[in-house]
Write a protein that holds these residues in place. Sequence first.
Motif, PDB file in Angstrom:
ATOM      1  N   VAL A 448      80.466 -16.348  22.315  1.00 30.98           N
ATOM      2  CA  VAL A 448      79.042 -16.366  22.932  1.00 30.98           C
ATOM      3  C   VAL A 448      77.946 -16.497  21.703  1.00 30.98           C
ATOM      4  O   VAL A 448      77.159 -15.680  21.537  1.00 30.98           O
ATOM      5  N   SER A 449      78.257 -17.593  21.213  1.00 29.98           N
ATOM      6  CA  SER A 449      77.474 -17.852  20.002  1.00 29.98           C
ATOM      7  C   SER A 449      76.183 -18.897  20.108  1.00 29.98           C
ATOM      8  O   SER A 449      75.805 -19.696  19.283  1.00 29.98           O
ATOM      9  N   GLY A 450      75.881 -19.349  21.468  1.00 29.98           N
ATOM     10  CA  GLY A 450      74.905 -20.165  21.643  1.00 29.98           C
ATOM     11  C   GLY A 450      74.862 -20.336  23.032  1.00 29.98           C
ATOM     12  O   GLY A 450      75.124 -19.625  23.978  1.00 29.98           O
ATOM     13  N   ARG A 451      74.307 -21.789  23.476  1.00 29.86           N
ATOM     14  CA  ARG A 451      74.145 -22.025  24.756  1.00 29.86           C
ATOM     15  C   ARG A 451      74.985 -23.191  25.425  1.00 29.86           C
ATOM     16  O   ARG A 451      74.546 -24.020  26.316  1.00 29.86           O
ATOM     17  N   LYS A 452      75.777 -23.953  24.424  1.00 30.84           N
ATOM     18  CA  LYS A 452      76.368 -25.212  24.831  1.00 30.84           C
ATOM     19  C   LYS A 452      78.001 -24.695  24.677  1.00 30.84           C
ATOM     20  O   LYS A 452      78.510 -24.404  23.696  1.00 30.84           O
ATOM     21  N   PHE A 453      78.513 -25.152  25.957  1.00 31.60           N
ATOM     22  CA  PHE A 453      79.919 -24.794  26.152  1.00 31.60           C
ATOM     23  C   PHE A 453      80.743 -25.785  25.881  1.00 31.60           C
ATOM     24  O   PHE A 453      80.712 -26.933  25.576  1.00 31.60           O
ATOM     25  N   GLY A 454      82.076 -25.326  25.014  1.00 34.24           N
ATOM     26  CA  GLY A 454      82.956 -26.287  24.482  1.00 34.24           C
ATOM     27  C   GLY A 454      84.498 -25.603  24.629  1.00 34.24           C
ATOM     28  O   GLY A 454      84.678 -24.158  24.658  1.00 34.24           O
ATOM     29  N   GLY A 455      85.478 -26.286  24.656  1.00 30.55           N
ATOM     30  CA  GLY A 455      86.674 -25.788  24.645  1.00 30.55           C
ATOM     31  C   GLY A 455      87.793 -26.758  24.104  1.00 30.55           C
ATOM     32  O   GLY A 455      87.803 -27.934  24.053  1.00 30.55           O
ATOM     33  N   SER A 456      88.836 -26.189  23.609  1.00 30.37           N
ATOM     34  CA  SER A 456      90.187 -26.842  23.240  1.00 30.37           C
ATOM     35  C   SER A 456      91.226 -26.003  24.003  1.00 30.37           C
ATOM     36  O   SER A 456      91.171 -25.022  23.991  1.00 30.37           O
ATOM     37  N   ALA A 457      92.302 -26.967  24.100  1.00 29.06           N
ATOM     38  CA  ALA A 457      93.417 -26.437  24.907  1.00 29.06           C
ATOM     39  C   ALA A 457      94.836 -27.169  24.590  1.00 29.06           C
ATOM     40  O   ALA A 457      94.620 -28.227  24.550  1.00 29.06           O
ATOM     41  N   SER A 458      95.964 -26.432  24.810  1.00 28.85           N
ATOM     42  CA  SER A 458      97.152 -27.111  24.999  1.00 28.85           C
ATOM     43  C   SER A 458      97.136 -27.783  26.459  1.00 28.85           C
ATOM     44  O   SER A 458      96.506 -27.471  26.933  1.00 28.85           O
ATOM     45  N   PRO A 459      98.047 -28.736  26.491  1.00 30.17           N
ATOM     46  CA  PRO A 459      98.064 -29.636  27.735  1.00 30.17           C
ATOM     47  C   PRO A 459      98.189 -28.829  29.051  1.00 30.17           C
ATOM     48  O   PRO A 459      97.057 -29.044  29.672  1.00 30.17           O
ATOM     49  N   SER A 460      98.716 -27.978  29.125  1.00 34.81           N
ATOM     50  CA  SER A 460      99.041 -27.309  30.222  1.00 34.81           C
ATOM     51  C   SER A 460      97.985 -26.421  30.846  1.00 34.81           C
ATOM     52  O   SER A 460      97.867 -25.851  32.037  1.00 34.81           O
ATOM     53  N   LEU A 461      97.071 -26.251  29.896  1.00 28.01           N
ATOM     54  CA  LEU A 461      95.920 -25.292  30.356  1.00 28.01           C
ATOM     55  C   LEU A 461      94.703 -25.957  30.594  1.00 28.01           C
ATOM     56  O   LEU A 461      93.745 -25.409  30.908  1.00 28.01           O
ATOM     57  N   LYS A 462      94.551 -27.346  30.345  1.00 30.17           N
ATOM     58  CA  LYS A 462      93.613 -28.051  30.360  1.00 30.17           C
ATOM     59  C   LYS A 462      92.854 -27.926  31.972  1.00 30.17           C
ATOM     60  O   LYS A 462      91.697 -28.012  32.211  1.00 30.17           O
ATOM     61  N   GLY A 463      93.825 -28.387  32.909  1.00 31.07           N
ATOM     62  CA  GLY A 463      93.467 -28.259  34.265  1.00 31.07           C
ATOM     63  C   GLY A 463      92.844 -26.928  34.627  1.00 31.07           C
ATOM     64  O   GLY A 463      91.666 -26.902  35.450  1.00 31.07           O
ATOM     65  N   LEU A 464      93.111 -26.024  34.410  1.00 32.73           N
ATOM     66  CA  LEU A 464      92.847 -24.437  34.539  1.00 32.73           C
ATOM     67  C   LEU A 464      91.575 -24.379  33.866  1.00 32.73           C
ATOM     68  O   LEU A 464      90.595 -24.015  34.706  1.00 32.73           O
ATOM     69  N   LEU A 465      91.302 -24.710  32.812  1.00 31.48           N
ATOM     70  CA  LEU A 465      89.895 -24.862  32.183  1.00 31.48           C
ATOM     71  C   LEU A 465      88.980 -25.441  32.962  1.00 31.48           C
ATOM     72  O   LEU A 465      87.632 -24.957  33.293  1.00 31.48           O
ATOM     73  N   ILE A 466      89.421 -26.695  33.377  1.00 33.83           N
ATOM     74  CA  ILE A 466      88.105 -27.222  34.026  1.00 33.83           C
ATOM     75  C   ILE A 466      88.166 -26.984  35.423  1.00 33.83           C
ATOM     76  O   ILE A 466      86.891 -26.604  35.988  1.00 33.83           O
ATOM     77  N   GLU A 467      89.216 -26.390  35.999  1.00 32.26           N
ATOM     78  CA  GLU A 467      88.996 -25.863  37.419  1.00 32.26           C
ATOM     79  C   GLU A 467      88.183 -24.459  37.578  1.00 32.26           C
ATOM     80  O   GLU A 467      87.160 -24.101  38.180  1.00 32.26           O
ATOM     81  N   ALA A 468      88.227 -23.702  36.366  1.00 30.95           N
ATOM     82  CA  ALA A 468      87.647 -22.222  36.114  1.00 30.95           C
ATOM     83  C   ALA A 468      85.951 -22.645  36.017  1.00 30.95           C
ATOM     84  O   ALA A 468      85.044 -22.105  36.397  1.00 30.95           O
TER      85      ALA A 468
END
Length: 742
Positions: A448-468
Amino acid sequence: MITPLQTALRQPTHLGKRVWPALLLSGLTLTTLAQNTPAALTGFSPDRQAVQLKVEADFKAQQDPARFRQHLERLCSVPHVAGSPENEKVRDYIAETMRKAGWKVDIYPHDVYLPKGPGTIEVEVVTPTRVPINTKEFVFREDKYSGDPRIMPGWNAYSGNGDVTAPVVYANYGRKEDFEALKAMGISVAGKIVLARYGGNFRGYKAQHAEAAGAIGLLIFTDPADAGYVRGLTFPEGPFYSESVIQRGSLLTVPYTGDPLTPGEPALPMDGPARVKRLDLKDVALHKIPVTPLPYGSAVEILKRMTGTRAVPAGWQGGLPFTYRLEGGPDLTVRLNVQQQKGIQRVYQVVGTLVGSEFPDEWVIAGCHYDAWAFGATDPNSGTSMLLSMAETLGKQAKAGQRPRRTIKIAHWDAEEFGVIGSAEWSEQFRDELVQKAVAYMNFDAAVSGRKFGGSASPSLKGLLIEATKSVQYPDSNKTVYQHWLDQKAPVGPARVTGSSAPAVVSGEPIIGNLGGGSDHIGPYMHVGMPALSAGMEGPTLYHSQYDDLYFYNKFTDSTYKMGPMMEQVVGTLTTRLANADLLPFDVVRYATDLETHLRAAEKAIRAYAPTYSIEPLLADVAILKKNAEAAESARRLYLQSNKTDKLALLNQTLRQLEQSFIDPKGMAFGNWYRSLYASSDPYSGYASWMLPGFLYEASLKSTKNLPDLETRYRKAITVLSEKLASLTEAMNRPASVGGGR
């Protein structure tokens, strides 16, 4: 057609005070929710999806900015470096908070080899004029934390000891290619003190490359072009580095992650029942030359006195108001004295457990370290505070009967700042159990270091990150977090490192990065073989300085304190969907699509020196993998739509083992502790991500010698993954045996 969300919202229990007003107060309308919630949650049967959406709605009604702020203020009121009494008080607060929330808390001690503080640090210009060089940050009246007497001067952990006086050479960012360029220009650093600016690679590699080139000392400074007044108003008026701000940091560059003395094995307490063999210090590749960081207000005292006849080449000029030179000239000498004591010290991993109601031996793990270089308001403890708030919310739900189906663990790691040590030791200690039980590891360092969201993930968790992120509202807007993320045009802030593998980009989606080095996902992902992700809010930062305090947070990071609750909703959604899904919501097709991207990138790197090289045999394997992945995804959808509950334990066991396909006991040539064939940190820069690191390391050597062996190992991994997916499809399509159950 009525969506499961609409069905859930029509239930009488959802028209009470806990959920309905929270939706309205957040500004999240039913229309927005309906538009941004997928028709089906990946991994859930229709019946279970309705239950999950109720759980999520109840979860999202309970966030509180005041609670997040309270945790942050309790954690960050004093400096708390690993090994200090203050850090042990932070440990105790974390444990107490989680116990009160109903979690079982275990504290795992490890005895690791650490510096015992900065020790003696002296820097001065000796000739032609003696000038003492400042190594401490200024005290500002408006920032009450800046005068705390417990703040340590700027220092680099694991510096070598020495008192040296010598001429100076400027080496740009101190990267491998920078030292190669100096050599090509006929500039020797042998017997010299090197000046290098932060950026471009991990600071430890600056020391490693300088020492390898014959330097007898290294000064690392923050340049105003990279993080100071060239970029905007400086602290305390603005969020950028002012003249006294110092980036602290570890220099540890051993070819493994964790305690320097116990590679591959946990550094269990020396007074405990188990005996762990520790390396002799003479056999550990720690730096021998003295190294310390400087602010640009101090570095200028050296740089402006350099009289060498050669100006720096293009791209090496920084932001100070004069021409940078390669050499200091014969009259300029500088003294550097570092005396840093080191020894075995105890660090503590705090792990809270909420035991699952149906599948207690399947573990969903979220984590963040808690030690800091000073106050650690953004890095790391904004993440710690968010996870503590989430522990309280999940604990409250469990007490109300909404216990997760799988076990959730929230881990707070120690000694990350000294070299990602605590999480690596815990991963080694529980490696065999994690291989069998772990679902995923999610890292929220400085989340929680600012106001702009970003993410990195292994392939199998990318869809879940988008859905969430599609299911959570961004504060004070009519957008979801996903829509906000999609609007991001470029990474936030200056890059700490160059050379990362390009992410696998999907048209119409936000960029999801690759996981590299620098934080606590390394052990779970690259050593154990767990799917992993890292996500959070980013913004301006006075990285690793004493000013990463509550004054900075309130003024420049988030004065509303709403980002903490928002991230808690994102992380809570990720966590509970992993914990409650019938079949684990892994994005299995992305294995194939991402592999194709990274294989073509590896082929391009090798063709730069071996033009006829072809990676087509592996791409053919990936084509088969893709067909099997698509078949498995289709079978999963049909299986869940029929509301089947048989074989869940067996099917999920196979899903948990997918990432293990890339774990190779032989490990990487640059360090066999890194066992994942799929991803590692870059062994030359430390922070950067290397996708398919076996190939990229061979390419870095401009070698073809090991390509046949690497191709065999990669083809085996891809084939094993493909066969696991085929077996999943067969199991889901096969009718249940008579009398069969879970």
